[in-house]
Design a protein around this motif. Sequence first.
Motif, PDB file in Angstrom:
ATOM      1  N   UNK A 230       0.595  -0.831 -16.917  1.00 26.71           N
ATOM      2  CA  UNK A 230       1.701   0.117 -16.735  1.00 26.71           C
ATOM      3  C   UNK A 230       1.248   1.449 -16.162  1.00 26.71           C
TER       4      UNK A 230
ATOM      5  N   UNK B  98       3.693   0.052  -0.649  1.00 24.22           N
ATOM      6  CA  UNK B  98       3.281  -0.717  -1.836  1.00 24.22           C
ATOM      7  C   UNK B  98       3.161   0.190  -3.059  1.00 24.22           C
TER       8      UNK B  98
ATOM      9  N   UNK C 131     -17.488  -5.510  -1.784  1.00 22.04           N
ATOM     10  CA  UNK C 131     -17.704  -5.639  -3.219  1.00 22.04           C
ATOM     11  C   UNK C 131     -16.586  -6.427  -3.895  1.00 22.04           C
TER      12      UNK C 131
ATOM     13  N   UNK D  65      -0.779   1.839 -13.989  1.00 18.09           N
ATOM     14  CA  UNK D  65      -1.102   1.694 -12.577  1.00 18.09           C
ATOM     15  C   UNK D  65      -2.581   1.849 -12.294  1.00 18.09           C
TER      16      UNK D  65
ATOM     17  N   UNK E 213       3.496  -1.904  -6.550  1.00 15.63           N
ATOM     18  CA  UNK E 213       2.603  -3.063  -6.395  1.00 15.63           C
ATOM     19  C   UNK E 213       1.159  -2.594  -6.292  1.00 15.63           C
ATOM     20  N   UNK E 214       0.924  -1.568  -5.500  1.00 16.30           N
ATOM     21  CA  UNK E 214      -0.425  -0.989  -5.437  1.00 16.30           C
ATOM     22  C   UNK E 214      -0.474   0.204  -6.403  1.00 16.30           C
ATOM     23  N   UNK E 215      -1.640   0.394  -6.975  1.00 20.32           N
ATOM     24  CA  UNK E 215      -1.790   1.455  -7.974  1.00 20.32           C
ATOM     25  C   UNK E 215      -2.478   2.655  -7.349  1.00 20.32           C
ATOM     26  N   UNK E 216      -1.822   3.811  -7.299  1.00 24.10           N
ATOM     27  CA  UNK E 216      -2.501   4.987  -6.751  1.00 24.10           C
ATOM     28  C   UNK E 216      -3.669   5.398  -7.654  1.00 24.10           C
ATOM     29  N   UNK E 217      -4.733   5.891  -7.035  1.00 26.38           N
ATOM     30  CA  UNK E 217      -5.863   6.356  -7.835  1.00 26.38           C
ATOM     31  C   UNK E 217      -5.562   7.724  -8.449  1.00 26.38           C
TER      32      UNK E 217
ATOM     33  N   UNK F 290      -9.662   2.125  -1.186  1.00 26.91           N
ATOM     34  CA  UNK F 290     -10.164   0.759  -1.311  1.00 26.91           C
ATOM     35  C   UNK F 290     -11.668   0.864  -1.120  1.00 26.91           C
ATOM     36  N   UNK F 291     -12.397   0.931  -2.214  1.00 27.93           N
ATOM     37  CA  UNK F 291     -13.830   1.179  -2.118  1.00 27.93           C
ATOM     38  C   UNK F 291     -14.031   2.573  -1.546  1.00 27.93           C
ATOM     39  N   UNK F 292     -14.746   2.661  -0.433  1.00 27.63           N
ATOM     40  CA  UNK F 292     -14.984   3.969   0.160  1.00 27.63           C
ATOM     41  C   UNK F 292     -13.911   4.353   1.175  1.00 27.63           C
ATOM     42  N   UNK F 293     -12.947   3.485   1.341  1.00 33.93           N
ATOM     43  CA  UNK F 293     -11.934   3.698   2.374  1.00 33.93           C
ATOM     44  C   UNK F 293     -10.713   4.403   1.790  1.00 33.93           C
TER      45      UNK F 293
ATOM     46  N   UNK G  69      -4.845   8.106   9.151  1.00 34.80           N
ATOM     47  CA  UNK G  69      -5.999   8.057   8.249  1.00 34.80           C
ATOM     48  C   UNK G  69      -5.635   8.487   6.829  1.00 34.80           C
TER      49      UNK G  69
ATOM     50  N   UNK H 229       6.557   4.601 -13.327  1.00 35.93           N
ATOM     51  CA  UNK H 229       5.461   3.733 -13.796  1.00 35.93           C
ATOM     52  C   UNK H 229       6.031   2.319 -13.835  1.00 35.93           C
ATOM     53  N   UNK H 230       5.149   1.341 -13.935  1.00 37.48           N
ATOM     54  CA  UNK H 230       5.630  -0.044 -13.833  1.00 37.48           C
ATOM     55  C   UNK H 230       6.565  -0.451 -14.969  1.00 37.48           C
ATOM     56  N   UNK H 231       6.467   0.245 -16.102  1.00 44.02           N
ATOM     57  CA  UNK H 231       7.363  -0.131 -17.200  1.00 44.02           C
ATOM     58  C   UNK H 231       8.722   0.568 -17.110  1.00 44.02           C
TER      59      UNK H 231
ATOM     60  N   UNK I  17      -4.068  -3.083  -8.984  1.00 47.42           N
ATOM     61  CA  UNK I  17      -3.088  -3.486  -7.971  1.00 47.42           C
ATOM     62  C   UNK I  17      -2.550  -4.866  -8.304  1.00 47.42           C
TER      63      UNK I  17
ATOM     64  N   UNK J  17      -5.051   6.874  -2.618  1.00 46.05           N
ATOM     65  CA  UNK J  17      -5.404   5.481  -2.886  1.00 46.05           C
ATOM     66  C   UNK J  17      -6.629   5.135  -2.055  1.00 46.05           C
TER      67      UNK J  17
END
Lengths: 247, 580
Positions: B566, A46, B39, B568, A51-55, A12-15, A210, A67-69, B571, A10
Amino acid sequence: MRIELIGLSKRYGGLKALDEVDLEIEPGQIVAVLGLNGAGKTTLLRCLAGIAAPDRGMIRYDGERFARDRLDLRRKFFFLPDFPPLLPGGTLIHHLTSVLKLYEADAQPGWEDRIVGLLKDFDLLPLIDAPAQALSRGQAYKSALAGLLAVDPELWLLDEPFASGMDPHGISSFKRASREAAKRGRTVLYTTQLLDLAEAFSDRVCVIHKGQVRAFDRLEALRAAMGSNGGVLEDLFARLRAEDGDA
Amino acid sequence: MNLSDRAHRKRLRAAARTALRESSELWREYKRVRKAHRRTIQGAWLWWLFALLFLFAAVHEPHAMPGVLLLIALWTTGQALRQAHDLLGRLGNGPEFIALAALPMRDRDFFMHQWARTRRQAWGYAFVFAAAYTVTGLVAGLNGWRWLAVPMLAWLQGECVVALATMAAAFVPHWPLGLAGGILSVGAWVMFVFRSTFLPQLPQMAQLAVPAGWTNMALLEGVLGGDPWAVLATVPAILLIYACGPALRLAARQYEMPLDRAISQATAESHLDANLDARLDPPPDDEMPELEARVLEADRDAARALLRSEYEAACESSAREMLRAPGWRWEELGFIERCAGRWFTPRERTIAAFMEGAPPSWTGGWRFAAALTVLGVALIWLAPWLPGWVHLLPAILATLWAFGISGGYDSGFAMLPCGNQFGPRHSFYPVGYAQMTRIFLKTATLRALFWLPLATAHAASWAINSNFWGGTALSGALVAVKAVWIALAFQPLIAAMRFAGGTDDVESLSITNVAILLIAALPIGLGLAGAIFLLYSNERTHILLALVGLHLGPLLFYALYGWVYHRGRIDLLRKTPPTS
């Protein structure tokens, strides 16, 4: 409930909040998730809660991809963030009954007795008529926790329960309930910054640094690996800080 | 009022950056964090989109520009009232209020700090006017020194919005400013969409009815029309701005921070004690002899101990009783709620109750809408000389009460703190996108069915009386049916948008999110095109095609957003706090 995290990332931008996290947690354990501020502990919880979506990567509960459904899987866990999400405009009783209904847990026999017992245990009985917004932070947290305990889900996800404003009695009730739940095969996953507490109240610890899992083991195994008799977690964090300094 | 000194901030940042540069690892981390949190897209960007749509209309229909400017003025007035509502909200609630209430800050300074925020937000509207006036000037062939008037009038507009918001918050804080602002803004939009109907009905002098219209008059008549006296229309605007200063000082002086709200933390013990005291205290008019009172005082502790156990037993029994009783019964509410209760499955009833938070008042809203419709129809028949917009205004208001725009269910979508961010309440519980939407659609269908006779009565009367929309009762009724149909067809899109409001989909400027926005624009465009064709077409083939577009667009958007939701890709968290 068996939890599998496969290559979970996951950003957040470059983080990088989580970086290729692989983890398997067997049921019936109390797991403390530890890490410095911003290490990725809350993001991990999360992601597990949807609640948070893994990349990248996936989460499996009992071998099934989450999955959320997948509400059937969603009903198996309860996420309690640091700020308890009480239902507004209602009383404590309204909150508890609504949570039970949402989790479809109000058909279990003896649920009233269980809730009354919980209310007594958390010193919340006199507050049944109090509106949710009139509760103090600790009371609100205990109310939300009572909802979790009333539902008795297979997986408990708690963000900083020991920094929630609960009084000592509430904390000890929570610890007792967690141990009993783990014996029944429930999995309790919580984040904390209190290393002494984590050492005393966990079957396993998961150290995130990290965004990467740097240790996931039983305390005895960690002690053996680090050649430390006591304060193994403090030693571990000191090493991580030293690593950062070297870098 | 500035909370911190700019020079101090600069010095501290410079010192911190120097320390960071000593470690390459820390410096890289700092850069990463900075980049990650920079951003973000402000929610206000959507207002720019709306403003651009206004301008699009102005360019394509230059003859309608004065009317369009009037609609912008109405919309801006509505926004000013909403700014006032938000300011009042921030003065008594919200995350910033709680944080600042804990600081040793003077009430007046806190007021000025929050007002400065309102001022910054309200100033955005000056840019909307600058853009609108520039396009108006270009289309009208404005030249030479007269261009100087454009930035000046736009600046005046910005100040007017700030002044209006300040005056409203200072003098009429108990008025329903948010509702009034919302109605004005939405009304302006409705009139814009149906401008061929509404604009001919709006007299140009209506510009003088709202502060933002005063500078419009100065531009249209004075700068473009060549009547120098029309520039005097700016005088009331200048007076309003001048009056803002004393109003602000008065409001700041009178403001007291409601600290009790910030620290309202009733403890279990105090709650219990308050109940016990109520039972122990003698009635105030009881003439108890002094000695007896002292004896009672001495026995108070013993009595308290006895009462406590009795009280706790009563609490337990009460808790059991309340746990068995449902929160509220659908069958005991109004007739629309009863119909909904019967239509919902038991699971849907539970989720609807969760999403609504408190018993809904759809029937109450419908009754009010019915009264408005009666008023509107009566005005059409009994006072036909009134301007058309007076006849149509009750219908617009009735729509808001009978049907609603955003679909209701605010409690389930309310944003709650989650760590350093905010998440929608539904994300913490096992309720799904499809489940909630199904309830949304069922409720909307029911409310639309009950709204239909009201809309039909109004539209038929209007059509006959004003010889509009075909001039017959049937043709008027058909327009109403189409309008209700369109409102209903857009519900899947509105439902998806409600979910979108609780996510970071347009907050972070990532490639995925930009792609989502672009893809989302297509079905929205399809739905809008379908709606416009349905309203203006009479041929069967066109109507059929319009219906396909009208339903396909919103459904496609709903399905696409659901897929993204769904899978994901977004967020269920937002960085920005919820607005009050």
